[in-house]
Motif scaffolding. Structure first.
Motif, PDB file in Angstrom:
ATOM      1  N   MET A   1      17.858  82.402  18.431  1.00 32.44           N
ATOM      2  CA  MET A   1      17.851  81.160  19.344  1.00 32.44           C
ATOM      3  C   MET A   1      16.857  81.150  20.395  1.00 32.44           C
ATOM      4  N   GLU A   2      16.463  82.291  21.066  1.00 34.57           N
ATOM      5  CA  GLU A   2      15.403  82.344  21.707  1.00 34.57           C
ATOM      6  C   GLU A   2      14.002  81.944  21.342  1.00 34.57           C
ATOM      7  N   ARG A   3      13.945  82.491  20.003  1.00 35.90           N
ATOM      8  CA  ARG A   3      12.674  82.364  19.289  1.00 35.90           C
ATOM      9  C   ARG A   3      12.402  80.847  19.038  1.00 35.90           C
ATOM     10  N   ILE A   4      13.720  79.967  18.745  1.00 33.38           N
ATOM     11  CA  ILE A   4      13.784  78.687  18.595  1.00 33.38           C
ATOM     12  C   ILE A   4      13.526  77.927  19.782  1.00 33.38           C
ATOM     13  N   LEU A   5      14.067  78.140  20.828  1.00 33.67           N
ATOM     14  CA  LEU A   5      13.979  77.580  22.223  1.00 33.67           C
ATOM     15  C   LEU A   5      12.615  77.677  22.607  1.00 33.67           C
ATOM     16  N   ARG A   6      11.791  78.596  22.443  1.00 32.02           N
ATOM     17  CA  ARG A   6      10.350  78.889  22.853  1.00 32.02           C
ATOM     18  C   ARG A   6       9.470  78.007  21.933  1.00 32.02           C
ATOM     19  N   TYR A   7       9.749  77.960  20.651  1.00 27.71           N
ATOM     20  CA  TYR A   7       9.023  76.893  19.970  1.00 27.71           C
ATOM     21  C   TYR A   7       9.445  75.459  20.161  1.00 27.71           C
ATOM     22  N   LEU A   8      10.598  75.064  20.599  1.00 23.02           N
ATOM     23  CA  LEU A   8      10.757  73.817  21.024  1.00 23.02           C
ATOM     24  C   LEU A   8      10.057  73.693  22.415  1.00 23.02           C
TER      25      LEU A   8
ATOM     26  N   LEU B   1      26.655  79.426  20.119  1.00 22.93           N
ATOM     27  CA  LEU B   1      27.100  79.268  18.911  1.00 22.93           C
ATOM     28  C   LEU B   1      26.998  77.851  18.724  1.00 22.93           C
ATOM     29  N   GLU B   2      27.329  76.850  19.728  1.00 23.77           N
ATOM     30  CA  GLU B   2      27.087  75.395  19.754  1.00 23.77           C
ATOM     31  C   GLU B   2      25.583  75.218  19.544  1.00 23.77           C
ATOM     32  N   LEU B   3      24.749  75.919  20.160  1.00 17.01           N
ATOM     33  CA  LEU B   3      23.444  75.731  19.964  1.00 17.01           C
ATOM     34  C   LEU B   3      22.836  75.776  18.650  1.00 17.01           C
ATOM     35  N   GLU B   4      23.485  76.847  17.994  1.00 19.75           N
ATOM     36  CA  GLU B   4      23.109  77.117  16.471  1.00 19.75           C
ATOM     37  C   GLU B   4      23.437  75.928  15.543  1.00 19.75           C
ATOM     38  N   PRO B   5      22.418  75.568  14.720  1.00 21.74           N
ATOM     39  CA  PRO B   5      22.746  74.626  13.713  1.00 21.74           C
ATOM     40  C   PRO B   5      23.701  75.255  12.509  1.00 21.74           C
TER      41      PRO B   5
END
Length: 105
Positions: free
Chosen positions: A61-68, A95-99
């Motif tokens: 999730m941290e990796r995804i947020l850095r990309y965004l 968990l709510e942030l996860e797709p």
């Protein structure tokens, strides 16, 4: 005259938390910046630890947020900085942030 590099006086304590309150207590202690955590199981590999799946989810999730964030900067979208104390989200918030599986193509 005291030395600039002299350590503060410290003491070793062991804390026990109820599972329900551990997350918020550790978060508060971390924000105080007055604690250091000691690994009581140094011989245990990362994959044998109790919360391996949760840590992997957080790292992803941290990796995804850095990309965004990088994409927002590229697109000149302003990211508003807050002055509030940053709180670590609890497990259900992550968990709510996860797709969900139904969200993926």
């Amino acid at each position: 005259m005291s030395s600039l590099f002299r350590s503060e006086e410290m003491c070793l304590v062991q804390l026990f938390f109820q599972t329900e309150s551990a997350h918020s207590c550790i978060n508060e202690l971390g924000h105080l910046g007055l604690v250091q955590f000691k690994d009581l199981n140094p011989g245990v590999t990362a994959f044998q630890r109790r919360f391996v799946k949760e840590v992997k989810k957080c790292e992803e999730m941290e990796r995804i947020l850095r990309y965004l964030q990088k994409e927002m900067v590229k697109s000149n979208i302003v990211i508003v900085a807050t002055k509030e104390k940053e709180m670590v989200p609890c497990a259900r918030d992550v968990l709510e942030l996860e797709p969900s599986q139904s969200d993926t193509p």
